[in-house]
Design an enzyme around this catalytic site. Sequence first.
Site, mmCIF file in Angstrom:
data_model
loop_
_atom_site.group_PDB
_atom_site.id
_atom_site.type_symbol
_atom_site.label_atom_id
_atom_site.label_comp_id
_atom_site.label_asym_id
_atom_site.label_seq_id
_atom_site.Cartn_x
_atom_site.Cartn_y
_atom_site.Cartn_z
ATOM 1 C CG ASN A 1 -1.879 -1.042 1.285
ATOM 2 O OD1 ASN A 1 -2.395 -1.471 0.057
ATOM 3 N ND2 ASN A 1 -2.233 -1.699 2.357
ATOM 4 C CG HIS B 1 0.805 3.032 3.973
ATOM 5 N ND1 HIS B 1 -0.363 2.053 3.914
ATOM 6 C CD2 HIS B 1 0.639 4.305 3.367
ATOM 7 C CE1 HIS B 1 -1.305 3.217 3.430
ATOM 8 N NE2 HIS B 1 -0.563 4.175 3.139
ATOM 9 C CB CYS C 1 6.759 6.779 6.993
ATOM 10 S SG CYS C 1 7.231 7.422 8.440
#
Lengths: 367, 367
Positions: free
Chosen positions: A270, A272, A307
Amino acid sequence: MRGASDRASAPSHPFRPRLGESASHASASIATRPSVRAARDSHRAREFRAGASASGNSANAFVYDASAASKPPLDIPHWHSRALVNDGRVFTETFPVRFDECGPNKRSTMRTVASMIQECACNHAQGIWGRAQSMPADMNKANLAWVCTRLHIDVHQYPLWGDQVEVKTWFEAQGKIAARRDWEMTDVTDGTPNKVIARATSSWIAFNLEKRKLARIPQTVIDEFQVQALPGAPVMGFDYEIEKLPDVRGMPGVTIPESHSVRRTDLDMNNHVNNVVYTEWLLESVPDAFWEKYDLKEIILEFRNECHDGDNVDAICCRECGPSGVLNCEEKPGEAQLVHMLLKRGFGMSPQEAEVVRARSVWREKK
Amino acid sequence: MRGASDRASAPSHPFRPRLGESASHASASIATRPSVRAARDSHRAREFRAGASASGNSANAFVYDASAASKPPLDIPHWHSRALVNDGRVFTETFPVRFDECGPNKRSTMRTVASMIQECACNHAQGIWGRAQSMPADMNKANLAWVCTRLHIDVHQYPLWGDQVEVKTWFEAQGKIAARRDWEMTDVTDGTPNKVIARATSSWIAFNLEKRKLARIPQTVIDEFQVQALPGAPVMGFDYEIEKLPDVRGMPGVTIPESHSVRRTDLDMNNHVNNVVYTEWLLESVPDAFWEKYDLKEIILEFRNECHDGDNVDAICCRECGPSGVLNCEEKPGEAQLVHMLLKRGFGMSPQEAEVVRARSVWREKK
């Protein structure tokens, strides 16, 4: 890639080749069974040979050369992979612990446990909601996604390379806007009495991807949970309470930041950085002296901001309680607690924007 | 931990929560099947339901609720885990690809492939030489260990999350002082025609741990290889030649060093940084523009010196051939080659001591 088991567990730099040799070392592949297992393994190998000689070629066992009794057998783990149990309310998956999931102490790590429970949750979601979807259809339709806000992992014993662990997971609704997912990890290695070696719990909210904010879980999904979820079975017990973790910025005794830049390989499907990588980052900031004195028992993460590729993140930690701690709280005898933060670095970022993760770790004195 | 599949494959920062929300984002767990699989999955799910309705509850299939045809089924991978085949000369192990082995492009990575072949080799060694030993008894007695000097991985196609891959491995002696270990990786996901998706080969020497130098393989071990090894079956073909990789220090176009410090979690059970971590480090030094234009096809590593906890390592690379390359060689059309080095940083280290790994990577233009 080395193969001498007794030496491998001896001094920490056992194998420094001399210069000028045409070839040297590195990396493990024809590798080493840690010597800590030797006794038990030899016991299991004996049992195994006995079984094989009685039944010829048993279905669960492959003997390299049935006629040569001196050959070691090949032990096939007969894990059952995946299943839904408890009327389809609990998902179970068995994992063999891999070589590269274990560190110098011959045991797997908190990262391994975090990775296995993540995998198990992903496969559960796919199993019940479909491969291309992985979430209740009505959440998908309403543009909602599940977002994890908190994860607590409590490890009683880290498994060894080649051990088989069974992870069970289940969930239930918590009111109209949240859900809880729990996990229980059992050592199911052949010949080991089944034993719970880790537990974990997590909190989830529904998030509206279009409006970019918290949302109610659709009633149809809550209804669906009545048949899919395992209600009233909190793995951490009924008196388990969620404590808010402190902001440790500027507190005395905070470690010098350990900096991590988000690498290409830190990103998941994803895009991430996920909890498995966060766990690794924040544990890297724990001073060596602490690792020498204590074993990591528990970790609690509160997720604050995401992040992405290119972000720079500082990991800091400090002793939470006791005489050298920054907060007024008590540790159990033989235990120590650290509080951690992962903080994004960047100009013009508010203190709140900078927060990626708050965490607490609980440690047990080595015996 | 998100769950909306279609969105996940869209823009690269699809999910940046607003500040001030009580909870936000992070980490994948109730996760997302990449949309690239949707078509095939829906096909497989249909096949599956058909099978289940015909046979009730098939042994290989668990249907969440057999009476509710609209529920998605739970697909149990029925891997056979581990076996010795070809008269015990070839070891085979099946792996389901995990969520955290895949990156933003929804596919697993070179690191995943490196990790699986390592695991398979370790389990093979344990299977035939015994758990506590993992190498021929006569090598153990003579204080010898296997050391890998070279690894070459060639990936035709990276598997997806949930795919099942079967890794086969075998070895044979190469004269009196070396051995070769080969691997072949096949996609064995249900419904996929079996297809070789990766191959790898490696070179090993016998190393005397006491005298700290290269040693002959004992004759008894070479004899043992006659029954255990699969001779005359080089996975890379009979005309495969080992090329020496160049020293690129000081060459034009070398990238700015990407620095890595050896982390606690980079160490394996033998206290070494192994090839899986090296592969990750050296790929991090490849410029983004290169990743955007090309897919990684092959990697060749020559192991020179070990790394331990606390070491600092710089990764550098440059274009090997062609008009912008540093060496006089030719690339195939549609392909590009990089040459890499991992170099230890430290005062008073000779250029030879500093070398950890030399490597070459081969890339294919994206279509």
